[in-house]
Design an enzyme around this catalytic site. Structure first.
Site, PDB file in Angstrom:
ATOM      1  N   ASN A  38     -10.221  -0.547   0.323  1.00 12.11           N
ATOM      2  CA  ASN A  38      -8.746  -0.430   0.805  1.00 12.11           C
ATOM      3  C   ASN A  38      -8.444  -0.853  -0.943  1.00 12.11           C
ATOM      4  O   ASN A  38      -8.343  -2.147  -1.120  1.00 12.11           O
ATOM      5  CB  ASN A  38      -8.392  -0.820   1.454  1.00 12.11           C
ATOM      6  CG  ASN A  38      -6.447  -0.417   1.514  1.00 12.11           C
ATOM      7  OD1 ASN A  38      -6.068  -0.435   0.295  1.00 12.11           O
ATOM      8  ND2 ASN A  38      -5.896  -1.607   2.767  1.00 12.11           N
TER       9      ASN A  38
ATOM     10  N   CYS B 242       0.458  -0.703  -0.290  1.00 10.38           N
ATOM     11  CA  CYS B 242       0.636  -0.108   0.375  1.00 10.38           C
ATOM     12  C   CYS B 242       1.147   0.671  -0.295  1.00 10.38           C
ATOM     13  O   CYS B 242       0.070   2.085  -0.501  1.00 10.38           O
ATOM     14  CB  CYS B 242      -0.726   0.040   1.440  1.00 10.38           C
ATOM     15  SG  CYS B 242      -2.356  -1.442   1.106  1.00 10.38           S
TER      16      CYS B 242
ATOM     17  N   HIS C  87      -3.018   7.921   3.174  1.00 10.04           N
ATOM     18  CA  HIS C  87      -4.331   5.597   1.972  1.00 10.04           C
ATOM     19  C   HIS C  87      -4.733   5.719   2.969  1.00 10.04           C
ATOM     20  O   HIS C  87      -5.259   5.424   3.748  1.00 10.04           O
ATOM     21  CB  HIS C  87      -2.725   5.218   1.815  1.00 10.04           C
ATOM     22  CG  HIS C  87      -2.926   3.937   2.298  1.00 10.04           C
ATOM     23  ND1 HIS C  87      -3.768   3.296   1.471  1.00 10.04           N
ATOM     24  CD2 HIS C  87      -3.281   1.827   2.727  1.00 10.04           C
ATOM     25  CE1 HIS C  87      -4.077   2.047   0.799  1.00 10.04           C
ATOM     26  NE2 HIS C  87      -3.912   1.615   2.463  1.00 10.04           N
TER      27      HIS C  87
HETATM   28  C1  LIG Z   1     -10.171  -5.112  10.132  1.00 13.30           C
HETATM   29  C2  LIG Z   1     -10.835  -4.939  10.808  1.00 13.30           C
HETATM   30  C3  LIG Z   1     -12.205  -3.827  11.024  1.00 13.30           C
HETATM   31  C4  LIG Z   1     -11.629  -5.761  11.999  1.00 13.30           C
HETATM   32  O1  LIG Z   1     -12.012  -5.051  13.558  1.00 13.30           O
HETATM   33  P1  LIG Z   1     -11.561  -5.484  14.997  1.00 13.30           P
HETATM   34  O2  LIG Z   1     -12.536  -4.884  15.642  1.00 13.30           O
HETATM   35  O3  LIG Z   1     -10.474  -5.366  14.550  1.00 13.30           O
HETATM   36  O4  LIG Z   1     -12.046  -7.162  14.592  1.00 13.30           O
HETATM   37  P2  LIG Z   1     -11.787  -8.183  15.371  1.00 13.30           P
HETATM   38  O5  LIG Z   1     -11.168  -8.884  14.103  1.00 13.30           O
HETATM   39  O6  LIG Z   1     -11.066  -8.015  16.724  1.00 13.30           O
HETATM   40  O7  LIG Z   1     -12.912  -9.154  15.604  1.00 13.30           O
HETATM   41  C5  LIG Z   1     -14.190  -8.610  16.284  1.00 13.30           C
HETATM   42  C6  LIG Z   1     -15.627  -9.684  15.870  1.00 13.30           C
HETATM   43  O8  LIG Z   1     -15.786  -9.359  14.624  1.00 13.30           O
HETATM   44  C7  LIG Z   1     -15.968 -10.695  14.033  1.00 13.30           C
HETATM   45  N1  LIG Z   1     -16.070 -10.415  12.231  1.00 13.30           N
HETATM   46  C8  LIG Z   1     -14.504 -10.024  11.308  1.00 13.30           C
HETATM   47  N2  LIG Z   1     -15.188  -9.485  10.384  1.00 13.30           N
HETATM   48  C9  LIG Z   1     -16.571  -9.424  10.621  1.00 13.30           C
HETATM   49  C10 LIG Z   1     -17.250  -9.254   9.169  1.00 13.30           C
HETATM   50  N3  LIG Z   1     -16.835  -9.102   8.516  1.00 13.30           N
HETATM   51  N4  LIG Z   1     -18.258  -8.891   9.588  1.00 13.30           N
HETATM   52  C11 LIG Z   1     -19.121  -8.918  10.834  1.00 13.30           C
HETATM   53  N5  LIG Z   1     -18.170  -9.019  11.450  1.00 13.30           N
HETATM   54  C12 LIG Z   1     -17.058  -9.851  11.851  1.00 13.30           C
HETATM   55  C13 LIG Z   1     -14.809 -11.562  14.480  1.00 13.30           C
HETATM   56  O9  LIG Z   1     -15.082 -12.721  14.148  1.00 13.30           O
HETATM   57  C14 LIG Z   1     -14.828 -11.695  15.893  1.00 13.30           C
HETATM   58  O10 LIG Z   1     -15.932 -11.809  15.964  1.00 13.30           O
HETATM   59  P3  LIG Z   1     -15.806 -12.610  17.991  1.00 13.30           P
HETATM   60  O11 LIG Z   1     -15.663 -10.935  18.875  1.00 13.30           O
HETATM   61  O12 LIG Z   1     -16.494 -13.560  17.470  1.00 13.30           O
HETATM   62  O13 LIG Z   1     -14.351 -13.326  17.562  1.00 13.30           O
HETATM   63  C15 LIG Z   1      -9.601  -3.871  12.045  1.00 13.30           C
HETATM   64  O14 LIG Z   1      -9.277  -5.060  12.798  1.00 13.30           O
HETATM   65  C16 LIG Z   1      -9.426  -3.219  10.431  1.00 13.30           C
HETATM   66  O15 LIG Z   1      -9.320  -2.594  10.354  1.00 13.30           O
HETATM   67  N6  LIG Z   1      -7.517  -3.836  11.008  1.00 13.30           N
HETATM   68  C17 LIG Z   1      -7.009  -3.254   9.605  1.00 13.30           C
HETATM   69  C18 LIG Z   1      -6.617  -3.276   8.461  1.00 13.30           C
HETATM   70  C19 LIG Z   1      -5.971  -2.655   7.745  1.00 13.30           C
HETATM   71  O16 LIG Z   1      -6.211  -1.583   7.086  1.00 13.30           O
HETATM   72  N7  LIG Z   1      -5.673  -4.000   6.829  1.00 13.30           N
HETATM   73  C20 LIG Z   1      -4.934  -3.279   5.812  1.00 13.30           C
HETATM   74  C21 LIG Z   1      -3.671  -2.535   6.190  1.00 13.30           C
HETATM   75  S1  LIG Z   1      -2.973  -1.461   4.378  1.00 13.30           S
END
Ligand SMILES: CC(C)(COP(=O)(O)OP(=O)(O)OC[C@H]1O[C@@H](n2cnc3c(N)ncnc32)[C@H](O)[C@@H]1OP(=O)(O)O)[C@@H](O)C(=O)NCCC(=O)NCCS
Length: 325
Positions: A282, A113, A252
């Protein structure tokens, strides 16, 4: 020394929109979950005739038109991508042929990215040694081809698109001012994507997931905020500038919550930050040039404005850059 200055911008998004409601029918998720956790509402998905190099070439033609530069006058075509439709030749060589940039040399760079910022820094170095050089820099991705559409942790985040700009040496007070780039390969396994056949299938266990994006979302979130904040602070400090001097920040576009945290830590007001992740998700290396093309066409930036770019991605790679428009 002359610095890289933007002569024109362009972008290209695939036609097909995939909404959060469409995703509700594909994986166990909801519009509400995606919107509150990421800020993303729709993303674009490429179809036939919208391969990576074709999106890139369309964005390139628009940038050339905007810059009033002919393809045959280009010296270099540089494409930042991690999703080329072929490993060899490069996406840049396909674009060169597509647009008729017969006098240019062409190659790809991959910094995930952060690819576009790394490319801008590289273009600035070329122009520093040969100010008349005309460089076409493109960030282009078709991530939809490399996402596991059954993995709700990742498939909601990414989209396809391309953004381009034409660069050359500008007049005093315009162009790149400074860049701060960083990488940490030790953390590669928090965000990665295998190459198809990167391993011998006879020796390694293969699975459907083998070549799609893998991510530890929470870890990536924390590292992204910290790395971009530190990079921006260091860049401002060494140029004796503050956020008050910045006219517009173009980060980004990964996730609106990452951006809000970053804005809070940098103490920057929402109206100084351009966000379009809600429309495109993204798009990796394409996100900054698509955003730059939008603000340029909207007339939101004027000559002399100080722009701040920052990014974070797999590798890990990150960086920030100051540029006078
Ligand atoms: C991916 C992201 C949105 C997840 O949000 P989060 O608040 O960290 O959520 P978690 O991964 O802790 O998951 C929380 C719960 O939601 C669930 N979950 C994950 N994706 C889900 C979706 N699309 N829909 C519904 N529930 C979802 C998980 O399974 C978890 O359930 P559990 O508590 O029963 O285990 C967040 O971590 C994020 O934005 N990270 C950065 C990703 C990114 O930008 N990557 C590219 C960088 S260049």
């Amino acid at each position: 020394m002359k610095r890289a200055t933007v002569l024109g911008t362009g972008s290209c998004l695939p036609k097909r929109k995939l909404t959060n409601f469409d995703l509700e029918k594909m994986v166990e998720t909801s519009d509400e979950w995606i919107t509150t956790r990421t800020g993303i509402r729709t993303r674009r998905i490429s179809g036939p005739g919208e391969e990576n190099y074709l999106l890139a070439a369309k964005a390139a033609r628009r940038a050339l038109r905007n810059a009033e530069v002919k393809a045959r006058d280009l010296d270099l075509v540089l494409v930042a991508t991690m999703t080329p439709h072929m490993i060899m030749p490069s996406c840049a060589c396909f674009v060169q042929a597509e647009i008729g940039a017969g006098n240019a040399f062409a190659y790809d760079l991959n910094a995930a990215c952060s690819g576009y910022l790394y490319g801008l820094d590289l273009a600035d170095k070329y122009i520093g040694s040969r100010p008349g050089m005309k460089i076409l820099l493109i960030g282009s991705e078709t991530l939809s081809a490399r996402v596991n559409w059954q993995d709700r942790n990742t498939c909601i985040l990414f989209g396809d698109g391309a953004g381009a700009c034409v660069l050359s040496g500008g007049s005093r007070g315009h162009g790149v001012l400074d860049a701060h780039l960083g990488s940490d390969g030790r953390l590669w396994n928090l965000l990665y994507m295998n190459s198809p056949k990167s391993c011998n299938p006879a020796l390694e266990q293969s699975s459907d997931d083998c070549c799609s994006i893998q991510m530890s979302g929470r870890d990536v979130f924390k590292h992204a905020v910290r790395a971009m904040e530190n990079s921006v602070q260091e860049l401002l400090r060494r140029n004796t500038l503050t956020m008050d001097d910045v006219a517009l920040m173009i980060p980004h576009q990964a996730n609106v919550r990452i951006l809000h945290k970053l804005m809070e830590r940098l103490g920057v007001a929402a109206e100084k930050v351009y966000i379009n992740v809600d429309k495109y998700g993204n798009t990796s290396a394409a996100s900054i040039p698509i955003a730059l093309d939008e603000v340029h066409r909207q007339g939101r930036i004027k000559g002399g404005d100080l722009l701040l770019f920052c990014s974070f991605g797999g590798g890990f790679t990150w960086g920030s850059m100051l540029m006078h428009w």
